[in-house]
Write a protein that holds these residues in place. Sequence first.
Motif, PDB file in Angstrom:
ATOM      1  N   ARG A 100       0.858  -1.567   0.054  1.00 19.10           N
ATOM      2  CA  ARG A 100      -0.424  -0.051  -0.086  1.00 19.10           C
ATOM      3  C   ARG A 100       0.757   1.453  -0.003  1.00 19.10           C
ATOM      4  O   ARG A 100       0.610   2.060  -0.408  1.00 19.10           O
ATOM      5  CB  ARG A 100      -0.771  -0.244   1.317  1.00 19.10           C
ATOM      6  CG  ARG A 100      -2.319  -0.754   1.180  1.00 19.10           C
ATOM      7  CD  ARG A 100      -3.258  -0.251   0.104  1.00 19.10           C
ATOM      8  NE  ARG A 100      -4.389   0.471   0.316  1.00 19.10           N
ATOM      9  CZ  ARG A 100      -4.667   1.471   0.664  1.00 19.10           C
ATOM     10  NH1 ARG A 100      -3.151   2.482  -0.133  1.00 19.10           N
ATOM     11  NH2 ARG A 100      -4.965   2.891   0.763  1.00 19.10           N
ATOM     12  N   THR A 144      -4.389  -3.926   7.705  1.00 16.32           N
ATOM     13  CA  THR A 144      -3.972  -3.301   6.901  1.00 16.32           C
ATOM     14  C   THR A 144      -3.190  -2.046   7.180  1.00 16.32           C
ATOM     15  O   THR A 144      -3.081  -1.105   7.421  1.00 16.32           O
ATOM     16  CB  THR A 144      -4.364  -2.390   5.391  1.00 16.32           C
ATOM     17  OG1 THR A 144      -5.493  -3.422   5.017  1.00 16.32           O
ATOM     18  CG2 THR A 144      -3.404  -1.733   5.052  1.00 16.32           C
ATOM     19  N   LEU A 146      -1.912   1.688   6.229  1.00 19.16           N
ATOM     20  CA  LEU A 146      -2.016   2.202   5.049  1.00 19.16           C
ATOM     21  C   LEU A 146      -1.080   3.857   5.100  1.00 19.16           C
ATOM     22  O   LEU A 146      -0.626   4.117   3.886  1.00 19.16           O
ATOM     23  CB  LEU A 146      -3.209   3.615   5.298  1.00 19.16           C
ATOM     24  CG  LEU A 146      -4.003   2.595   5.246  1.00 19.16           C
ATOM     25  CD1 LEU A 146      -5.469   3.348   5.624  1.00 19.16           C
ATOM     26  CD2 LEU A 146      -4.306   2.103   4.113  1.00 19.16           C
ATOM     27  N   SER A 147       0.042   4.019   6.509  1.00 18.62           N
ATOM     28  CA  SER A 147       0.613   4.732   5.804  1.00 18.62           C
ATOM     29  C   SER A 147       2.083   4.519   6.541  1.00 18.62           C
ATOM     30  O   SER A 147       2.169   4.306   7.832  1.00 18.62           O
ATOM     31  CB  SER A 147       0.729   6.334   5.930  1.00 18.62           C
ATOM     32  OG  SER A 147      -0.022   6.325   7.706  1.00 18.62           O
ATOM     33  N   SER A 161      -2.471   2.581  10.775  1.00 16.59           N
ATOM     34  CA  SER A 161      -2.826   1.647   9.909  1.00 16.59           C
ATOM     35  C   SER A 161      -4.350   1.786  10.476  1.00 16.59           C
ATOM     36  O   SER A 161      -4.830   2.259  10.762  1.00 16.59           O
ATOM     37  CB  SER A 161      -1.792   0.030  10.468  1.00 16.59           C
ATOM     38  OG  SER A 161      -3.031  -0.666  11.537  1.00 16.59           O
ATOM     39  N   CYS A 162      -4.836   0.346   9.916  1.00 13.66           N
ATOM     40  CA  CYS A 162      -6.114   0.632   9.653  1.00 13.66           C
ATOM     41  C   CYS A 162      -7.265  -0.302  10.985  1.00 13.66           C
ATOM     42  O   CYS A 162      -7.851  -0.370  10.783  1.00 13.66           O
ATOM     43  CB  CYS A 162      -6.644  -0.905   8.132  1.00 13.66           C
ATOM     44  SG  CYS A 162      -7.215   0.567   6.803  1.00 13.66           S
ATOM     45  N   TRP A 204      -9.250   4.801  10.688  1.00 12.04           N
ATOM     46  CA  TRP A 204      -8.166   4.210  10.016  1.00 12.04           C
ATOM     47  C   TRP A 204      -7.136   5.838   9.749  1.00 12.04           C
ATOM     48  O   TRP A 204      -7.700   6.690   9.340  1.00 12.04           O
ATOM     49  CB  TRP A 204      -8.292   3.490   8.409  1.00 12.04           C
ATOM     50  CG  TRP A 204      -9.758   3.110   8.459  1.00 12.04           C
ATOM     51  CD1 TRP A 204      -9.971   1.872   8.921  1.00 12.04           C
ATOM     52  CD2 TRP A 204     -10.796   3.343   7.398  1.00 12.04           C
ATOM     53  NE1 TRP A 204     -10.934   1.089   8.868  1.00 12.04           N
ATOM     54  CE2 TRP A 204     -12.132   1.651   8.086  1.00 12.04           C
ATOM     55  CE3 TRP A 204     -11.356   4.171   6.384  1.00 12.04           C
ATOM     56  CZ2 TRP A 204     -12.653   1.676   7.105  1.00 12.04           C
ATOM     57  CZ3 TRP A 204     -12.581   3.264   5.493  1.00 12.04           C
ATOM     58  CH2 TRP A 204     -12.977   2.440   6.183  1.00 12.04           C
ATOM     59  N   HIS A 206      -4.765   7.549   7.841  1.00 13.00           N
ATOM     60  CA  HIS A 206      -4.132   7.606   6.388  1.00 13.00           C
ATOM     61  C   HIS A 206      -3.245   8.279   6.161  1.00 13.00           C
ATOM     62  O   HIS A 206      -2.830   7.655   5.189  1.00 13.00           O
ATOM     63  CB  HIS A 206      -6.009   8.749   5.738  1.00 13.00           C
ATOM     64  CG  HIS A 206      -6.287   8.308   5.531  1.00 13.00           C
ATOM     65  ND1 HIS A 206      -6.947   6.919   4.990  1.00 13.00           N
ATOM     66  CD2 HIS A 206      -8.518   8.355   6.371  1.00 13.00           C
ATOM     67  CE1 HIS A 206      -7.964   6.516   4.698  1.00 13.00           C
ATOM     68  NE2 HIS A 206      -8.694   7.955   5.470  1.00 13.00           N
TER      69      HIS A 206
END
Lengths: 369, 155
Positions: A100, A144, A146-147, A161-162, A204, A206
Amino acid sequence: MAYHSFLLEPISCHAWNKDRTQIALCPNNHEVHIYRRDGAKWSKAHELKEHNGQVTGIDWAPESNRLVTCGTDRNAYVWTLKGNVWKPTLVILRINRAARCVKWSPKENKFAVGSGSRLISICYFEQENDWWVCKHIKKPIRSTVLSLDWHPNNVLLAAGSCDFKCRIFSAYIKEVEERPSPTPWGSKMPFGELMFESSSSCGWVHSICFSASGARVAWVSHDSTVCLADANRRMAVASLCTETLPLLAVTFITENSLVAAGHDCYPMLFTYEESQGALVFGGKLDVPKQSSQRGLTARERFQNLDKKASSDTANAAPDTLHKNSISQISVLAGGKAKCSQFCTTGMDGGMSIWDVKSLESALKDLKIK
Amino acid sequence: MARSTLSSRFRRLDIDAYDENRFVEEPEEAAAAEPDAGPEVEALLRHPLRRTGDALQAFHAAIRNSPVNTKNQAMKEQAQGTMLKVLTSFKSSEIEQAVNSLDRNGIDLLMKYIYKGFEKPTENSSAILLQWHEKALAVGGLGSIVRVLTARKTV
């Protein structure tokens, strides 16, 4: 503010080269396109086609001039420029879900990839085998990643993360670097050590960003909040519930100021008041276009009534520079300590460059500390 | 070719349930029994010479004692009923003042109650709730609605 519309499709991700003359971006497909600045115009210089799935992250290492890309095909490629051609090298990430996000470390000897397999892959180059090798950080990530963002000491890595949490891990690889000295986040930093974990917000995470000194980390999450953790105040977390739609990207522009943007299509400024330990909304950073107030014809009025059931004469289109959500912010000039220019790309396929000095003069109440 | 001749029963299998690293929801700590605001709020509402101040106090009491941390459905239903009574007892002109007396967390909580009230509309409730919604939106912005949607601890 310079706005350039590259595509009609969203720009999935972008990265700039060292002197900001070239931008690599993914036009929402399996390729990466590199555009070169040509005066006021942009011309396509290269097309990198190796991925089998959408490219979700691009990062350009400024010193070594290498690109790393990752995609939904569970792969990452490191690209080196040979002559006038970009040559890819496959990196096996050993993940079974999409990658990701990807970030080079400050010294560019390793990079981190966040994926849907609920882990972070730290990849470094092994000289004996002439091959990129990766190590995984798994615990305690539950969803997940994410960043990602690296701390300036090249060892600590922040991950959003999520599973609604922001965490700071140690990504110390003994093969490529020496033991790091103690930081405000902790002194023992073996690989995979969890240095900090935020308490659950409800959204989440982001985007996440370390400040220039690395003593602060800020993140934005899907429940419309901005949070900042300050290591110098014993990792106290200051959070602000905003009145806007969720933000998708955040970056520090000075040690105390953040610029964030998201689904509201305009960047906004937040300031961290260290004495009170609180985040404050600083203002909307968009320069509204002076729309001419022309009267509506009778036909337009009737059409408005028919389509939108409103006899409102106001223009319904958003008066922001970007016409759709902004998904990424990058600092162009000045670094994260004294940023003078930053760039935003979004789902409207446009890229715009914002100048901090002109924003300060255009918007009178703006105070960037 | 209408149907595949191979069995498609494998599609009913949840593959992620067999993953040894699967996410398991953390057990919530048993929350202490929340003090029930019901009687206090009822008393304030039933006062025959009810003045504006009392409705406001009832409102604040109901907000203070929201059962956000429990998983007890019955308690939540009761709190929702009490809150609805308080909200409907306000006159239209008083709503704005009540909303302005709340802090950020209070506005978010109020929005949660408003949307919960929308879920089960009764005769007059929707109209009153929409008035409350308009006033709360002016103060809380779209962010407060996003927080209603993303909240893990429901009211």
